[in-house]
Design an enzyme around this catalytic site. Structure first.
Site, mmCIF file in Angstrom:
data_model
loop_
_atom_site.group_PDB
_atom_site.id
_atom_site.type_symbol
_atom_site.label_atom_id
_atom_site.label_comp_id
_atom_site.label_asym_id
_atom_site.label_seq_id
_atom_site.Cartn_x
_atom_site.Cartn_y
_atom_site.Cartn_z
ATOM 1 N N CYS A 58 1.507 10.171 -40.553
ATOM 2 C CA CYS A 58 0.419 10.875 -39.848
ATOM 3 C C CYS A 58 -0.311 11.858 -40.746
ATOM 4 C CB CYS A 58 0.974 11.620 -38.634
ATOM 5 S SG CYS A 58 1.772 10.506 -37.496
ATOM 6 N N HIS A 82 -5.026 15.911 -36.467
ATOM 7 C CA HIS A 82 -4.513 14.544 -36.358
ATOM 8 C C HIS A 82 -4.301 14.253 -34.876
ATOM 9 C CE1 HIS A 82 -1.890 11.176 -36.200
ATOM 10 N NE2 HIS A 82 -0.812 11.891 -35.935
ATOM 11 N N ASN A 136 -3.014 7.159 -30.924
ATOM 12 C CA ASN A 136 -2.652 7.770 -32.201
ATOM 13 C C ASN A 136 -2.728 6.685 -33.277
ATOM 14 O OD1 ASN A 136 -1.181 8.670 -34.428
ATOM 15 N ND2 ASN A 136 0.343 9.751 -33.204
HETATM 16 O O1 UT7 Z 1 1.795 11.293 -34.679
HETATM 17 C C1 UT7 Z 1 3.129 11.408 -35.054
HETATM 18 C C2 UT7 Z 1 3.801 12.455 -34.363
HETATM 19 N N1 UT7 Z 1 4.175 12.063 -33.033
HETATM 20 C C3 UT7 Z 1 4.036 12.924 -32.052
HETATM 21 O O2 UT7 Z 1 3.494 13.983 -32.302
HETATM 22 C C4 UT7 Z 1 4.615 12.623 -30.715
HETATM 23 C C5 UT7 Z 1 5.236 13.854 -30.133
HETATM 24 N N2 UT7 Z 1 5.900 13.631 -28.869
HETATM 25 C C6 UT7 Z 1 5.231 13.292 -27.738
HETATM 26 O O3 UT7 Z 1 4.026 13.133 -27.787
HETATM 27 C C7 UT7 Z 1 5.996 13.191 -26.448
HETATM 28 O O4 UT7 Z 1 7.310 13.586 -26.654
HETATM 29 C C8 UT7 Z 1 5.956 11.758 -25.814
HETATM 30 C C9 UT7 Z 1 4.571 11.454 -25.312
HETATM 31 C C10 UT7 Z 1 6.378 10.740 -26.837
HETATM 32 C C11 UT7 Z 1 6.935 11.675 -24.640
HETATM 33 O O5 UT7 Z 1 6.621 12.664 -23.696
HETATM 34 P P1 UT7 Z 1 7.774 13.591 -23.100
HETATM 35 O O6 UT7 Z 1 7.131 14.501 -22.160
HETATM 36 O O7 UT7 Z 1 8.506 14.204 -24.259
HETATM 37 O O8 UT7 Z 1 8.653 12.573 -22.307
HETATM 38 P P2 UT7 Z 1 10.210 12.213 -22.494
HETATM 39 O O9 UT7 Z 1 10.445 11.409 -23.712
HETATM 40 O O10 UT7 Z 1 11.020 13.443 -22.306
HETATM 41 O O11 UT7 Z 1 10.453 11.297 -21.231
HETATM 42 C C12 UT7 Z 1 10.314 11.793 -19.898
HETATM 43 C C13 UT7 Z 1 10.578 10.657 -18.940
HETATM 44 C C14 UT7 Z 1 11.871 9.904 -19.231
HETATM 45 O O12 UT7 Z 1 12.429 9.517 -18.007
HETATM 46 P P3 UT7 Z 1 13.621 10.368 -17.325
HETATM 47 O O13 UT7 Z 1 14.733 10.370 -18.334
HETATM 48 O O14 UT7 Z 1 13.057 11.733 -17.095
HETATM 49 O O15 UT7 Z 1 13.917 9.608 -16.089
HETATM 50 C C15 UT7 Z 1 11.409 8.678 -19.961
HETATM 51 O O16 UT7 Z 1 12.287 7.580 -19.834
HETATM 52 O O17 UT7 Z 1 9.521 9.686 -19.039
HETATM 53 C C16 UT7 Z 1 10.096 8.386 -19.268
HETATM 54 N N3 UT7 Z 1 9.156 7.625 -20.094
HETATM 55 C C17 UT7 Z 1 8.139 6.913 -19.566
HETATM 56 N N4 UT7 Z 1 7.742 6.689 -18.291
HETATM 57 C C18 UT7 Z 1 6.646 5.933 -18.109
HETATM 58 C C19 UT7 Z 1 9.120 7.520 -21.427
HETATM 59 N N5 UT7 Z 1 8.094 6.742 -21.805
HETATM 60 C C20 UT7 Z 1 7.471 6.349 -20.662
HETATM 61 C C21 UT7 Z 1 6.339 5.555 -20.395
HETATM 62 N N6 UT7 Z 1 5.969 5.370 -19.112
HETATM 63 N N7 UT7 Z 1 5.619 4.988 -21.386
#
Ligand code: UT7
Length: 336
Positions: A115, A263, A293
């Site tokens: 990134c 970014h 992204n």
């Molecule tokens: O560019 C490189 C750098 N990358 C980044 O900067 C990414 C940084 N991180 C993020 O943007 C976020 O952490 C994400 C967008 C990847 C994830 O968001 P989050 O708020 O951290 O969600 P999470 O991983 O804690 O997941 C929350 C819930 C989980 O379910 P439970 O355990 O609460 O039941 C996941 O299983 O959301 C679920 N989940 C989804 N649900 C629907 C994870 N992915 C999805 C999805 N659709 N695509």
């Protein structure tokens, strides 16, 4: 000591639009979750047969940047190509671009800083111009993510975020000291290398071994792994840190910023930085809503769009900043 400036910008994204609803037909996800957590509405994916590859998209963006720069491809002294998704394991995309653009024997190198790739590539180009070794450098960031993502439920937290595309900038020696790239600041922290990584295929994870070790395919190292929340927390710290570092080094302050192009990792991350720095909506450019992204391509695509929309004018203070896998991060302070 010379100074470099951006003489031309270009970008290219594949025509194929993939909406959140399209993804919800492939995996257990939905438009509301994706928009709420990332701000993304749609992204572009290469379609099989459309001829696009990482290098090909890079060439399309580069042609536009070259035309706008009014610098001939034959006057390019160096090609720097940033990507995490090269067409080939080796050689790099830089030499493929050189061949496709029919550029003779200038050096071409690839930068592998994910990134932060475009800022690292820009910094490399800037150093060569500063020392006087080269006058014109073509810098490209391009990614084909869609070819390597897991579009099943297992990969949903990663695969909904990423999109394909390319951006390019032609850097040239500035005739006016004070105009152009004022500084770049780069960092990395290898202890977090595995928090956002793709392990194989690699010399540690050859394909036959991967298949032998994972007959059920339940632990597949050739899809990206991301510890999302950990990456998010580090990103918001490092983004603002490195923006301040760049400003301070130039005797500038946050209020001097005309346009911040972060970014495009996640709209929530951009909004956090905006709030932390107390910037207005007019001072920050985001287009992740349309493209997702695109990793090394995200800054040059956003920079090109901001410039095309007249949001960057001569004399403006433009700040670029990135954070990502490695971890790596960096900023560039530009007097336009
Ligand atoms: O560019 C490189 C750098 N990358 C980044 O900067 C990414 C940084 N991180 C993020 O943007 C976020 O952490 C994400 C967008 C990847 C994830 O968001 P989050 O708020 O951290 O969600 P999470 O991983 O804690 O997941 C929350 C819930 C989980 O379910 P439970 O355990 O609460 O039941 C996941 O299983 O959301 C679920 N989940 C989804 N649900 C629907 C994870 N992915 C999805 C999805 N659709 N695509």
């Amino acid at each position: 000591m010379y100074q470099s400036k951006i003489a031309g910008l270009g970008s290219y994204v594949p025509e194929n639009v993939v909406t959140n609803d399209d993804l919800s037909k492939l995996m257990d996800t939905n438009d509301a979750w994706i928009q709420e957590r990332t701000g993304i509405k749609e992204r572009r994916h290469i379609k099989k047969g459309d001829g696009n590859t990482t290098a090909v998209m890079g060439v399309k963006a580069a042609k536009i940047a070259l035309e706008r720069s009014k610098i001939s491809k034959d006057d390019i002294d160096l090609i720097v190509f940033a990507t995490l998704s090269p067409d080939l394991y080796f050689p790099g995309c830089g030499v493929q671009v050189q061949e496709m653009l029919d550029i003779d024997t200038c050096p071409a190198l690839d930068v592998r800083n994910q990134c932060s790739g475009f800022i690292y590539a820009l910094s490399v180009a800037d150093q060569f111009i500063k020392t006087g070794m080269y006058k014109n450098v073509l810098v490209i960031g391009s990614e084909n993510h869609s070819g390597g993502l897991d579009f099943t439920d297992r990969g949903r937290s990663v695969s909904v975020i990423f999109g394909d595309g390319a951006g390019a900038a032609v850097l040239t020696r500035s005739n006016h000291i004070g105009q152009g790239i004022l500084s770049t600041h780069l960092h990395s922290e290898g202890k977090h290398a595995m928090e956002l990584s793709l392990k194989g295929p690699s010399t540690l994870h050859w394909v036959p071994e991967i298949i032998a070790e994972n007959p059920q395919g339940d632990d597949i190292p050739y899809y990206p792994y991301m510890n999302g929340q950990f990456v998010f927390k580090n990103a918001i710290e490092r983004f603002s840190e490195v923006i301040h570092e760049g400003l301070t080094a130039n005797g500038l302050e946050v209020k001097d910023i005309n346009m911040l192009i972060p970014h495009q990792a996640n709209l929530r991350i951009s909004q956090f930085i905006q709030k932390k720095l107390d910037l207005s909506d007019d001072q920050v450019f985001n287009n992740i809503q349309k493209y997702g992204n695109t990793t090394a391509a995200s800054i040059p695509i956003a920079l090109t769009e901001a410039w095309e929309q007249g949001k960057i004018k001569e004399g403006d203070l433009v700040v670029l900043a990135a954070f990502g896998s490695g971890f790596t991060w960096g900023s560039a302070i530009i007097e336009w």
